[in-house]
Design an enzyme around this catalytic site. Structure first.
Site, PDB file in Angstrom:
ATOM      1  N   ASN A  17     -33.271 -58.464  46.234  1.00  0.00           N
ATOM      2  CA  ASN A  17     -34.470 -58.784  46.428  1.00  0.00           C
ATOM      3  C   ASN A  17     -34.957 -60.082  45.106  1.00  0.00           C
ATOM      4  O   ASN A  17     -35.248 -60.179  44.095  1.00  0.00           O
ATOM      5  CB  ASN A  17     -36.034 -57.954  45.331  1.00  0.00           C
ATOM      6  CG  ASN A  17     -36.924 -58.182  46.109  1.00  0.00           C
ATOM      7  OD1 ASN A  17     -36.817 -58.601  46.572  1.00  0.00           O
ATOM      8  ND2 ASN A  17     -37.769 -57.252  46.285  1.00  0.00           N
ATOM      9  N   CYS A 223     -19.756 -66.521  -1.883  1.00  0.00           N
ATOM     10  CA  CYS A 223     -18.439 -67.289  -2.789  1.00  0.00           C
ATOM     11  C   CYS A 223     -18.684 -66.144  -3.585  1.00  0.00           C
ATOM     12  O   CYS A 223     -18.953 -65.982  -4.565  1.00  0.00           O
ATOM     13  CB  CYS A 223     -18.712 -68.736  -3.005  1.00  0.00           C
ATOM     14  SG  CYS A 223     -19.134 -69.585  -0.991  1.00  0.00           S
ATOM     15  N   GLU A 433     -22.194 -75.639  -4.548  1.00  0.00           N
ATOM     16  CA  GLU A 433     -23.245 -75.707  -5.149  1.00  0.00           C
ATOM     17  C   GLU A 433     -23.966 -75.382  -6.619  1.00  0.00           C
ATOM     18  O   GLU A 433     -24.966 -75.180  -7.165  1.00  0.00           O
ATOM     19  CB  GLU A 433     -24.455 -75.655  -3.347  1.00  0.00           C
ATOM     20  CG  GLU A 433     -24.869 -74.332  -3.201  1.00  0.00           C
ATOM     21  CD  GLU A 433     -23.245 -73.727  -2.344  1.00  0.00           C
ATOM     22  OE1 GLU A 433     -23.379 -73.021  -2.383  1.00  0.00           O
ATOM     23  OE2 GLU A 433     -22.662 -74.238  -2.893  1.00  0.00           O
ATOM     24  N   TYR A 722     -20.369 -83.337  -1.695  1.00  0.00           N
ATOM     25  CA  TYR A 722     -19.643 -82.403  -0.492  1.00  0.00           C
ATOM     26  C   TYR A 722     -18.753 -83.716   0.916  1.00  0.00           C
ATOM     27  O   TYR A 722     -18.242 -84.872   0.208  1.00  0.00           O
ATOM     28  CB  TYR A 722     -21.188 -81.230   0.194  1.00  0.00           C
ATOM     29  CG  TYR A 722     -20.076 -80.288   0.760  1.00  0.00           C
ATOM     30  CD1 TYR A 722     -19.230 -79.682   1.051  1.00  0.00           C
ATOM     31  CD2 TYR A 722     -21.332 -79.568   1.810  1.00  0.00           C
ATOM     32  CE1 TYR A 722     -18.604 -78.468   1.729  1.00  0.00           C
ATOM     33  CE2 TYR A 722     -20.860 -78.278   2.563  1.00  0.00           C
ATOM     34  CZ  TYR A 722     -19.822 -78.777   1.941  1.00  0.00           C
ATOM     35  OH  TYR A 722     -19.754 -76.643   3.255  1.00  0.00           O
ATOM     36  N   TYR A 723     -19.599 -83.071   1.844  1.00  0.00           N
ATOM     37  CA  TYR A 723     -18.656 -83.463   3.296  1.00  0.00           C
ATOM     38  C   TYR A 723     -19.339 -85.286   3.083  1.00  0.00           C
ATOM     39  O   TYR A 723     -20.401 -86.202   2.357  1.00  0.00           O
ATOM     40  CB  TYR A 723     -19.951 -83.426   4.654  1.00  0.00           C
ATOM     41  CG  TYR A 723     -19.040 -81.631   4.934  1.00  0.00           C
ATOM     42  CD1 TYR A 723     -18.339 -81.077   4.436  1.00  0.00           C
ATOM     43  CD2 TYR A 723     -20.375 -81.118   5.545  1.00  0.00           C
ATOM     44  CE1 TYR A 723     -17.506 -80.298   4.886  1.00  0.00           C
ATOM     45  CE2 TYR A 723     -19.539 -79.658   5.706  1.00  0.00           C
ATOM     46  CZ  TYR A 723     -18.685 -79.679   5.322  1.00  0.00           C
ATOM     47  OH  TYR A 723     -18.246 -77.989   6.140  1.00  0.00           O
TER      48      TYR A 723
END
Length: 747
Positions: A17, A223, A433, A722-723
């Site tokens: 429907n 971590c 960090e 970091y990156y």
């Protein structure tokens, strides 16, 4: 359409429907500007065949609305509503939610939920919780947030894909879990408070908490950091611990600087050392043989000192052009640097290399004020030591950091001078960090060893209403993380020993870019660092105040003396004063008052802040990631099983204010903003650098520019890098955040 049957979820059939489809689409589009239900239907190209399932029809409509987000982000809300509707049909079995107690009992019986929740809460308390669960908050999500929530965080059978809960249950159940040890008379009020902050996206929960708190897997840390001695007992103990904690959903940081170089003598020359590579392969295998609870793969970052004899080989371990014997590409690496080596780079001088076994005094002093004196004295006494030009080392560092994006940097002097630890630290965690003073395991089960454990979360800056709201949220978040230390399980005793002695927690922020945009600012705005600093000064103050309150209630942590707070040293005194060139040294909070309170009562937690990437969990909340710029107004995050559409917060309103990641003139604005964040961090910050090769001659990023940015950031107090992001012309996010999401650390 005659003779076309739809197979419903309960197994019954009914004729197709189209009016019912249009009704659902009309509901999904109601009160959303500039969307058209007929457009969603036409775009779906609905191919109806006999015995098509109602679930398939619904998924086609969701996909159709999702594909329209590119042309108008408002369709994200349409797709999200359709997704919620589908989830409710599958989990609720109808329009009304099940009672919380029924859902919980069913989950316990099925083996997914923690049975202790039924022991710690009475039926009447659980029924009371139904009154403050607001299922309408399901409609706060953007489409990409629901996809991410469904893929990674909702409790489910990961083999069959059967999901057992809808979003608000995924918030109330962790609230119950994290409040279960509170006094009975206060417990329900804490559940309500925690639930409100989770479901209104004021507190960003790390991946292990969001995915695990309510399940039988009682491991909620993001971590850990493992220091390793160069003895067979320590090396193999660390391997066992790395595998065990990966199974517990931790990302792994390993400090392996003490491992000797290849062909160095063991037992006076009775045998020769195999060097770092075989051991790294062992750790890589242990970490990658385990899944982090099924939600993400195992991941590790290894720290080495810059003067390690194999530093050249270490910097090239991720080079795909090398033979398999010479590379270890599925771990990441952080190079630990002292300021003396930056000075030698600038002066064109050399670095003397040495192993721990031949110069233990050099390694022991690394990161301390007397390091330069100790190192230079050792050089004078060992003139024949192997040397390498600082230019060569930094050239390799810049080259492979640029090519892989994942050679990190630890500024060890800044990490020791400006962090909250009074005891020496030697390396950082997976996402760079968090740093801790550690004690290596001499053997598995060593009763004196301490492996650092990261318990992380973040505030969503854009969803904090005012200072009073920030204070309240900080009070809750400190209590939540402190509770986690006691209620989670530890498969490695050295982890539990560290966690319960130091009770270190790390609270960061997310949605910084969205928060700045609401103020008409971005990362290149001159006022941005000051605005950031003002917010974070208050957050740091309120976090410490909350930890004092817990110390009054529960007692200070056992190893409080390992924190500079025990010496009365506040953040306003320990930061790198070069930051004063971009942020006012005038402060707004009453730090002397807080100093007196800490002197009187101590702190429940040695540290309270760290600034993690917040990559995966930020998508759930529709926030920009951590402290970073947005990649684009609409971008895509790809994981193992899904591609998630990520929309910048309030993108229509603030589209001309946002600064896209690779539209920056250079890294200066971002460097300044991260420096302002670092000022208020007890430990570290996951700080990235980003480059568009098209902005440089020949399309190549000069190594001199990379090194200059590192020097500038170091001068302003960056503790870690970091990156290294490089623009490739694609809107798709590099899925680098899986390793640490918080979060692990990525949250």
């Amino acid at each position: 359409m005659e003779n076309i049957n739809v197979l419903k979820r309960d197994g019954s059939k009914e004729g197709f429907n189209v009016t019912k489809v249009k009704k659902v689409l009309k509901w999904a589009c109601s009160k959303i500007e500039d969307v058209d239900p007929d457009r969603v239907l036409m775009n779906s190209r609905l191919n109806i065949f006999d015995n098509i399932t109602s679930g398939d029809i619904h998924q086609i409509l969701i996909d159709s609305a999702g594909s329209l987000i590119d042309s108008d982000v408002n369709y994200s809300k349409v797709a999200a509503r359709l997704f919620v509707y589908k989830m409710r049909k599958e989990v609720w079995g109808g329009k009304n939610p099940p009672k919380l107690i029924h859902l919980l009992k069913k989950g316990v019986e099925s083996g997914y939920y923690d049975a202790s929740l039924l022991d710690n809460y009475s039926d009447s308390q659980i029924n009371k919780m139904d009154e403050f669960i607001d299922h309408d908050r399901d409609f706060m999500f953007e489409y990409g947030g629901l996809v991410q929530l469904n893929e990674k965080y909702l409790v489910q059978n990961r083999k069959t894909g059967e999901v057992f809960e809808t979003p608000q249950f995924a918030y109330i159940l962790p609230a119950m879990t994290l409040a279960q040890n509170e006094p009975i008379r206060k417990r329900l009020s804490f559940v309500k408070e925690f639930y409100g902050d989770f479901s209104l996206h004021k507190i960003n929960l790390s991946t292990p908490i969001m995915a695990g708190a309510r399940t039988r897997t009682k491991s909620y840390s993001s971590c850990c950091i493992i220091d390793v001695d160069d003895t067979k007992g320590s090396l193999f103990a660390a391997n066992t611990s790395a595998g065990m904690v990966t199974c517990d959903k931790y990302g792994v940081g390993l400090i392996l600087s003490k491992i000797r170089s290849i062909n160095e003598p063991i037992k006076g020359g009775e045998t020769l050392h195999v060097g770092v590579i075989p051991w790294l392969k062992m750790y890589q295998s242990a970490i990658h043989s385990c899944q982090q609870g099924g939600a993400r793969r195992g991941a590790g970052t290894v720290t080495f000192n810059i003067f390690h004899p194999q530093v050249e080989s270490i910097l090239q371990l991720k080079d795909n052009l090398l033979t398999e014997e010479r590379k270890v590409e599925f771990l990441d690496y952080s190079i630990c640097i002292s300021n003396i080596f930056y000075k030698r780079l600038i002066a064109g001088e050399k670095i003397s290399l040495c192993s721990y076994h031949e110069a233990p005094e050099v390694y022991d002093a690394f990161g301390l004020e007397n390091f330069n004196e100790v190192y230079e004295n050792w050089e004078k006494e060992n003139p024949d030591a192997k040397k390498i030009s600082a230019e060569r080392v930094f050239s390799l560092l810049a080259k492979h950091r640029s090519e892989t994006g994942r050679i990190y940097i630890t500024n060890i002097d800044e990490a020791n001078s400006y962090s909250a630890w009074s005891d020496k630290v030697e390396g950082f965690n997976l996402c760079q960090e968090v740093t801790f003073p550690l004690v290596p395991e001499k053997f598995s089960g060593d009763p004196d060893a301490e492996i650092g454990v990261c318990v992380l979360s973040a505030t969503n800056m854009l969803n904090i209403d005012d200072d009073d709201d920030l204070k309240r949220v900080c009070k809750n978040i400190v209590r939540i993380l402190d509770n986690i230390i006691d209620i989670q399980s530890y498969s490695v005793p050295a982890c539990e020993r560290f966690a319960k002695r130091k009770r270190s927690i790390g609270v960061g922020v997310t949605n910084l870019a969205g928060w700045l945009a609401e103020k008409g600012l971005n990362h290149e705005s001159e006022q941005a660092p000051q605005e950031i600093s003002d917010f974070l000064e208050k957050q740091q103050y309120y976090l410490l105040e909350a930890s004092v309150d817990l110390a009054k209630e529960r007692g200070q942590c056992e190893d409080f003396s390992s924190s500079k707070y025990s010496e009365g040293i506040m953040p306003v005194e320990r930061y790198n004063k070069n930051v004063d060139s971009i942020v006012s040294p005038q402060h707004t909070m009453d730090w002397d008052r807080l100093r007196k309170l800490i002197a009187k009562h101590g702190l429940r937690n040695c540290t309270v802040s760290a600034f993690m990437p917040v990559e995966s969990s930020s998508v759930i909340q529709g926030s920009s990631s951590g402290i970073d710029q947005i990649r684009d107004l609409i971008s895509y995050k790809t994981s193992k099983t899904a591609t998630t559409t990520v929309i910048a917060p309030n993108s229509k309103k603030n589209k001309d204010i946002y600064l896209r990641l690779f539209d920056s003139k250079n890294n200066t604005g971002h460097i300044n903003c991260v420096a302002a964040v670092t000022k208020w961090s007890d430990m570290g910050v996951s700080g990235n650098m980003s480059y568009d090769p098209q902005k440089f001659n020949g399309g190549n990023i000069p190594q001199t520019q990379i090194i200059q940015d590192i020097l500038t950031a170091t001068k302003l107090g960056w503790r870690t890098f970091y990156y290294h992001n490089t623009y490739d012309g694609d809107k798709e996010e590099d899925p680098k955040g899986d390793g640490c999401d918080g979060g692990a650390c990525s949250l």
